[in-house]
Scaffold this active site. Structure first.
Site, PDB file in Angstrom:
ATOM      1  N   TYR A  33       0.832  -1.199   0.000  1.00  0.00           N
ATOM      2  CA  TYR A  33       0.000   0.000   0.000  1.00  0.00           C
ATOM      3  C   TYR A  33       0.868   1.251   0.000  1.00  0.00           C
ATOM      4  O   TYR A  33       2.085   1.175   0.210  1.00  0.00           O
ATOM      5  CB  TYR A  33      -0.943   0.007   1.206  1.00  0.00           C
ATOM      6  CG  TYR A  33      -0.273   0.317   2.540  1.00  0.00           C
ATOM      7  CD1 TYR A  33       0.562  -0.603   3.148  1.00  0.00           C
ATOM      8  CD2 TYR A  33      -0.484   1.541   3.178  1.00  0.00           C
ATOM      9  CE1 TYR A  33       1.164  -0.320   4.374  1.00  0.00           C
ATOM     10  CE2 TYR A  33       0.114   1.823   4.397  1.00  0.00           C
ATOM     11  CZ  TYR A  33       0.936   0.893   4.995  1.00  0.00           C
ATOM     12  OH  TYR A  33       1.541   1.177   6.191  1.00  0.00           O
ATOM     13  N   LYS A 147       6.521  -1.927   1.837  1.00  0.00           N
ATOM     14  CA  LYS A 147       5.340  -1.323   2.473  1.00  0.00           C
ATOM     15  C   LYS A 147       4.173  -2.302   2.346  1.00  0.00           C
ATOM     16  O   LYS A 147       3.224  -2.108   1.571  1.00  0.00           O
ATOM     17  CB  LYS A 147       5.024   0.045   1.867  1.00  0.00           C
ATOM     18  CG  LYS A 147       4.144   0.885   2.790  1.00  0.00           C
ATOM     19  CD  LYS A 147       4.204   2.350   2.444  1.00  0.00           C
ATOM     20  CE  LYS A 147       3.153   3.171   3.174  1.00  0.00           C
ATOM     21  NZ  LYS A 147       3.317   3.257   4.612  1.00  0.00           N
ATOM     22  N   GLU A 180      12.256   2.415  14.295  1.00  0.00           N
ATOM     23  CA  GLU A 180      11.287   3.428  13.847  1.00  0.00           C
ATOM     24  C   GLU A 180      10.024   3.299  14.695  1.00  0.00           C
ATOM     25  O   GLU A 180       9.926   2.403  15.538  1.00  0.00           O
ATOM     26  CB  GLU A 180      10.964   3.268  12.358  1.00  0.00           C
ATOM     27  CG  GLU A 180      10.314   1.941  12.024  1.00  0.00           C
ATOM     28  CD  GLU A 180       9.974   1.773  10.542  1.00  0.00           C
ATOM     29  OE1 GLU A 180       9.783   2.765   9.838  1.00  0.00           O
ATOM     30  OE2 GLU A 180       9.872   0.603  10.117  1.00  0.00           O
ATOM     31  N   LEU A 205      10.958   1.227   7.173  1.00  0.00           N
ATOM     32  CA  LEU A 205      10.368   1.689   5.934  1.00  0.00           C
ATOM     33  C   LEU A 205      11.061   3.003   5.560  1.00  0.00           C
ATOM     34  O   LEU A 205      11.190   3.899   6.404  1.00  0.00           O
ATOM     35  CB  LEU A 205       8.868   1.951   6.122  1.00  0.00           C
ATOM     36  CG  LEU A 205       8.199   2.405   4.833  1.00  0.00           C
ATOM     37  CD1 LEU A 205       7.987   1.223   3.888  1.00  0.00           C
ATOM     38  CD2 LEU A 205       6.878   3.086   5.122  1.00  0.00           C
TER      39      LEU A 205
HETATM   40  N1  PDD Z   1       2.780   4.935   7.556  1.00  0.00           N
HETATM   41  N2  PDD Z   1       7.452   3.746   9.087  1.00  0.00           N
HETATM   42  C1  PDD Z   1       6.321   3.035   9.085  1.00  0.00           C
HETATM   43  C2  PDD Z   1       6.316   1.701   9.725  1.00  0.00           C
HETATM   44  C3  PDD Z   1       5.157   3.570   8.495  1.00  0.00           C
HETATM   45  O1  PDD Z   1       4.029   2.858   8.476  1.00  0.00           O
HETATM   46  C4  PDD Z   1       5.209   4.865   7.908  1.00  0.00           C
HETATM   47  C5  PDD Z   1       4.015   5.475   7.252  1.00  0.00           C
HETATM   48  C6  PDD Z   1       6.429   5.565   7.940  1.00  0.00           C
HETATM   49  C7  PDD Z   1       6.577   6.919   7.310  1.00  0.00           C
HETATM   50  O2  PDD Z   1       6.574   6.825   5.907  1.00  0.00           O
HETATM   51  P1  PDD Z   1       6.036   8.019   5.007  1.00  0.00           P
HETATM   52  O3  PDD Z   1       6.825   9.231   5.372  1.00  0.00           O
HETATM   53  O4  PDD Z   1       6.288   7.568   3.619  1.00  0.00           O
HETATM   54  O5  PDD Z   1       4.580   8.181   5.314  1.00  0.00           O
HETATM   55  C8  PDD Z   1       7.524   4.964   8.526  1.00  0.00           C
HETATM   56  C9  PDD Z   1       1.602   5.318   6.830  1.00  0.00           C
HETATM   57  C10 PDD Z   1       1.348   6.771   6.808  1.00  0.00           C
HETATM   58  C11 PDD Z   1       0.422   4.471   7.316  1.00  0.00           C
HETATM   59  O6  PDD Z   1       0.641   3.285   7.494  1.00  0.00           O
HETATM   60  O7  PDD Z   1      -0.682   4.982   7.469  1.00  0.00           O
END
Ligand code: PDD
Length: 287
Positions: A33, A147, A180, A205
């Protein structure tokens, strides 16, 4: 706001969108996703998200369902049909429908769903006060760079944070390092002014917000290290923050029971937040 979703080639009222019970996303969490921010009706960092989406698909050998240009048209349609100004687009691609069998089907066709949701850009109160994070063991797999929609450890982590009255849960690996958050990347700023975040390897991620913030940090000539940092280092840091698509940059003022720095959002974090807002607004100029 109308609620129209793209579901496998059709635009439907969101509550009528459905996929098969034999979809491998449902059966095995066999899918990926993206969450993409929309600000002032414009999609932020589309290229970065598309690149990561394609990488996630390739890593799982799920055939890319469309060219990037087709995805861009679908996203634009979802924006327009939902009249979305500020919020986010959610894309989910699964390996598709097949009789339940662990091995990949020979002739599968990916299922694609896109939704658009209104959301507040960020809460000024959160920026003023900062947030608390708790720490939890990182119990995830070794491909956190994908992801994937398989998010149980993240879901459990975020739930634990909520139950503890905290904003996020920072995950700590066997070496005592902060990898993270459950839905965000983690950062600290040392007393010497060095900004540190975990390197983008298979333990985290590679956040699109993280990438943008790294570029801003470099542009401003601040000291930067992409290396793992330990919880111990975090507890004596001057500042800490998290980054993610739906939160931008959020100052952290407490880790478990320990205040970060003077217990208030740090100046470098707040500057970076402003710089990030400007960065997003610049993408909107000339579109
Ligand atoms: N989550 N790390 C994890 C485990 C995440 O699920 C996310 C983002 C990030 C940050 O990535 P980005 O800057 O590309 O949003 C880091 C999304 C927003 C979610 O699962 O809703």
């Amino acid at each position: 706001m109308p609620r129209i979703a793209y579901v496998n080639g059709r635009y439907l009222p969101r509550d009528q969108g459905a996929v098969s019970i034999e979809d491998r996303g449902y059966q095995f969490a066999d899918g990926i996703y993206e969450v993409i921010w929309v600000r002032g009706g414009r999609i932020i960092d589309l290229e970065g998200h598309m690149e990561r989406l394609e990488r996630s698909l390739d890593e799982l050998s799920i055939k890319r369902p469309f060219a990037r240009s087709v995805f861009a048209v679908i996203l634009a349609q979802c924006l327009r049909r939902n009249r979305l100004a500020d919020g986010y687009l959610y894309i989910q691609v699964s390996r598709g429908v097949a009789p339940r069998n662990h091995v990949y089907p020979d002739h599968g066709r990916a299922s694609v769903v896109v939704t658009a949701s209104r959301a507040r850009p960020y809460d000024p109160k959160v920026m003023e006060k900062g947030v608390r994070v708790i720490t939890i063991p990182d119990i995830r797999w070794q491909r956190c760079d994908i992801k994937a929609i398989a998010l149980l450890p993240n879901v459990m982590g975020k739930q634990r944070a909520k139950e503890a009255g905290a904003f996020e849960a920072w995950q700590i690996n066997a070496l005592g390092e902060v990898t993270e958050g459950s839905v965000s990347n983690a950062w600290i700023i040392t007393h010497e002014g060095e900004i540190i975040t975990h390197p983008a390897n298979n333990s985290i991620l590679s956040g699109i917000t993280r990438r943008a913030v790294l570029a801003l940090v470099r542009e401003q000539g601040l000291k930067l290290a992409e290396r793992p940092f330990t919880l111990e280092e975090a507890l004596v840091a001057d500042e800490a923050f998290l980054t993610g698509t739906t939160n931008f940059i959020v100052p952290i003022v407490k880790i478990d029971k320990t205040p970060v720095g003077n217990g208030k959002p740090g100046p470098v974090t707040l500057d970076l937040h402003q710089a990030y807002l400007t960065y997003m607004d610049k993408q909107n100029e000339g579109c």
